[in-house]
Structures are given as C-alpha cells and as structure tokens.
Design a protein around this motif. Sequence first.
Motif, PDB file in Angstrom:
ATOM      1  N   PHE A 186      15.607 -36.786 -49.561  1.00  0.00           N
ATOM      2  CA  PHE A 186      16.343 -35.677 -50.171  1.00  0.00           C
ATOM      3  C   PHE A 186      16.912 -36.050 -51.541  1.00  0.00           C
ATOM      4  O   PHE A 186      16.881 -35.250 -52.482  1.00  0.00           O
ATOM      5  N   GLY A 187      17.446 -37.269 -51.664  1.00  0.00           N
ATOM      6  CA  GLY A 187      17.957 -37.713 -52.960  1.00  0.00           C
ATOM      7  C   GLY A 187      16.857 -37.826 -53.997  1.00  0.00           C
ATOM      8  O   GLY A 187      17.057 -37.503 -55.173  1.00  0.00           O
ATOM      9  N   TRP A 188      15.684 -38.290 -53.569  1.00  0.00           N
ATOM     10  CA  TRP A 188      14.541 -38.381 -54.489  1.00  0.00           C
ATOM     11  C   TRP A 188      14.149 -36.987 -54.968  1.00  0.00           C
ATOM     12  O   TRP A 188      13.801 -36.803 -56.136  1.00  0.00           O
ATOM     13  N   HIS A 189      14.209 -36.013 -54.047  1.00  0.00           N
ATOM     14  CA  HIS A 189      13.882 -34.630 -54.416  1.00  0.00           C
ATOM     15  C   HIS A 189      14.864 -34.098 -55.454  1.00  0.00           C
ATOM     16  O   HIS A 189      14.467 -33.472 -56.444  1.00  0.00           O
ATOM     17  N   GLU A 190      16.148 -34.363 -55.231  1.00  0.00           N
ATOM     18  CA  GLU A 190      17.176 -33.884 -56.162  1.00  0.00           C
ATOM     19  C   GLU A 190      16.948 -34.457 -57.562  1.00  0.00           C
ATOM     20  O   GLU A 190      17.009 -33.730 -58.568  1.00  0.00           O
ATOM     21  N   LEU A 191      16.673 -35.749 -57.630  1.00  0.00           N
ATOM     22  CA  LEU A 191      16.450 -36.397 -58.926  1.00  0.00           C
ATOM     23  C   LEU A 191      15.138 -35.936 -59.555  1.00  0.00           C
ATOM     24  O   LEU A 191      15.075 -35.659 -60.761  1.00  0.00           O
ATOM     25  N   THR A 192      14.098 -35.837 -58.757  1.00  0.00           N
ATOM     26  CA  THR A 192      12.789 -35.416 -59.274  1.00  0.00           C
ATOM     27  C   THR A 192      12.851 -33.996 -59.838  1.00  0.00           C
ATOM     28  O   THR A 192      12.305 -33.717 -60.909  1.00  0.00           O
ATOM     29  N   ARG A 193      13.516 -33.099 -59.124  1.00  0.00           N
ATOM     30  CA  ARG A 193      13.673 -31.717 -59.614  1.00  0.00           C
ATOM     31  C   ARG A 193      14.385 -31.673 -60.960  1.00  0.00           C
ATOM     32  O   ARG A 193      14.072 -30.841 -61.812  1.00  0.00           O
ATOM     33  N   ALA A 194      15.360 -32.570 -61.124  1.00  0.00           N
ATOM     34  CA  ALA A 194      16.111 -32.593 -62.384  1.00  0.00           C
ATOM     35  C   ALA A 194      15.291 -33.171 -63.527  1.00  0.00           C
ATOM     36  O   ALA A 194      15.493 -32.805 -64.692  1.00  0.00           O
ATOM     37  N   VAL A 195      14.348 -34.049 -63.198  1.00  0.00           N
ATOM     38  CA  VAL A 195      13.558 -34.732 -64.223  1.00  0.00           C
ATOM     39  C   VAL A 195      12.359 -33.895 -64.683  1.00  0.00           C
ATOM     40  O   VAL A 195      11.974 -33.930 -65.855  1.00  0.00           O
ATOM     41  N   ILE A 196      11.757 -33.144 -63.784  1.00  0.00           N
ATOM     42  CA  ILE A 196      10.518 -32.416 -64.105  1.00  0.00           C
ATOM     43  C   ILE A 196      10.669 -31.494 -65.324  1.00  0.00           C
ATOM     44  O   ILE A 196       9.821 -31.533 -66.237  1.00  0.00           O
ATOM     45  N   PRO A 197      11.710 -30.656 -65.407  1.00  0.00           N
ATOM     46  CA  PRO A 197      11.810 -29.788 -66.590  1.00  0.00           C
ATOM     47  C   PRO A 197      11.880 -30.561 -67.903  1.00  0.00           C
ATOM     48  O   PRO A 197      11.324 -30.123 -68.918  1.00  0.00           O
TER      49      PRO A 197
END
Length: 275
Positions: A107-118
């Motif tokens: 879940f933490g990886w998802h939160e960080l990945t979502r923030a990085v993609i844009p």
Amino acid sequence: MKESILITGCSSGIGYYCAKQLHQAGYTVVASCRRPDDVDRLRKEGLHCIQLDVTVPDSIHQGLEACLALTDGRIDVLFNNAAYGQPGALEDLPTDALRQQFETNLFGWHELTRAVIPRMLAQGGGKIVQNSSVLGLVAMKYRGAYNASKFALEGYTDTLRLELQDTPVHVSLIEPGPIESRFRENAKKQFERHIDMAASRHQANYQNTLDRLGKSSPSSRFTLPPESVLKPLQAIIDSKQPEPHYYVTQPTYIFGFLRRVLPTRWLDKLLSKSD
C-alpha cells in the motif's frame, strides 16, 4: 547529466548498498529511511537521505517533496525497495499483522508510485522499479504474509506496466532469491511480536524457523551479496527499453521454471520440504 534516483528502505541491505554505489557512480541518489537515526547516519556518510515511512501517507508525500527539493524537481528512477517479512502460519497470524505487512510491502508503494507517475509523465519519462522476490513466484510454508504481499505486488506491477505502455514511463520487477541483508533478523522480531508459538500446532516447525532466522551465516548456499541486485537495477537505468522482469539468484531461475512446467501437486511436494 546523470539520472536522479529515489530509493526506499535504505537503512541496510539492498537499499543501502545500491544507494551508496549509485551515489559513488555520480547519480543524484536520494535514499530514504523510516527512522531518524538512520537518516542521520546516511547523511554523515555523504548521502542525500530523507525520512520516509511507507506506512504513513503524510510521511510519503513529505518525503517525496524533500526528495524533489534535492533533485531540482526531477525524479528519473523510483526504486521501491522498503519491505520486511512476517513469518508464521496463516492460521496463527493476527489480521492486524497481515494488514501491517501489506501497508509496508504494497500500500505504501502504491501511495508513492501514484504520486510519482504524474511528475514522470510531465517531465517526459521515468522508470519505476519494484523489488519483488522469488516468493512472489512460488509459495512456501510459514511465509504466507510475505508471499501474499509479493504475489499482490507482481499482479499490481504487471497491471501498472500495461496501463503505462503508451507512455514514456517504464515499469520493471526485480525478483531476488536469498540476499545478504538484515531481512532474517527483522523477520525474527516480527515473528516474536505477533506469533504465539506455545499455542500453535506448528510449534516444532516454528523452532526450525527460529533457528533459521537466528543464524548469522547465509541461510542458503545460493545466497548472494546485494551487488547482485545492483546489476539489474543498473541495467534498467541504462536501458531505453528495460525488461519487465529481472531474475536474481539461482533459486529464482529454478522456481520460475518449475512453476511453469510442473503440475501443481508436484510443485507443492517440492516446496513443502521447506520450513
């Protein structure tokens, strides 16, 4: 100019080694750690280091902003690495312990990945690298929480790659087997924290688990140093079209092959020999 790289889980093991080596190679590396004392230690060693706890959304976003302040707003490579293993039979595992495993490992990886993609899309490209495991390919007894988190990560990452295939953002999985690190030491602490060994029907096998986790020597003759993970990470950084999957250590190659060719019952018989 060399790429900027954010690596999570750098207090020891794979993250620490990769951060140091890539920093020495001239990349703008930002290492992250959960504990302030580890952040201070890495800074004293000359690394850019930020505090980032992947189980706390505010910490993730504050850490990312601190990273971007060090890289002039660019992030070329995200290496999601922060993780731990929660041992124990699933029937003995409190639901909160399983939830905590997923908070850290997915879940933490998802939160960080979502923030990085844009940001990667806006800057015209980037690479997301997920550090998975041979236990994301096959299951072993008393590793159910970790197995589940890594199996989920495999599906998550394959889906993410499909959804980003028409963009300049590349997604890759590194899948190591046994690597020299503090993984067993940390897993032993989690076992003792969450598993009531005396009340379990698995008590005899748990003693084997504790003996294995307590050894200071490598747990397997196939164990490799963290350098073996740096090699595929470097290959991903250098490649214009990185591969989707990178196997590391002989067990990953062996079990990756066997799960494709063996009937399930045959593979179960082989895997059930591990404690």
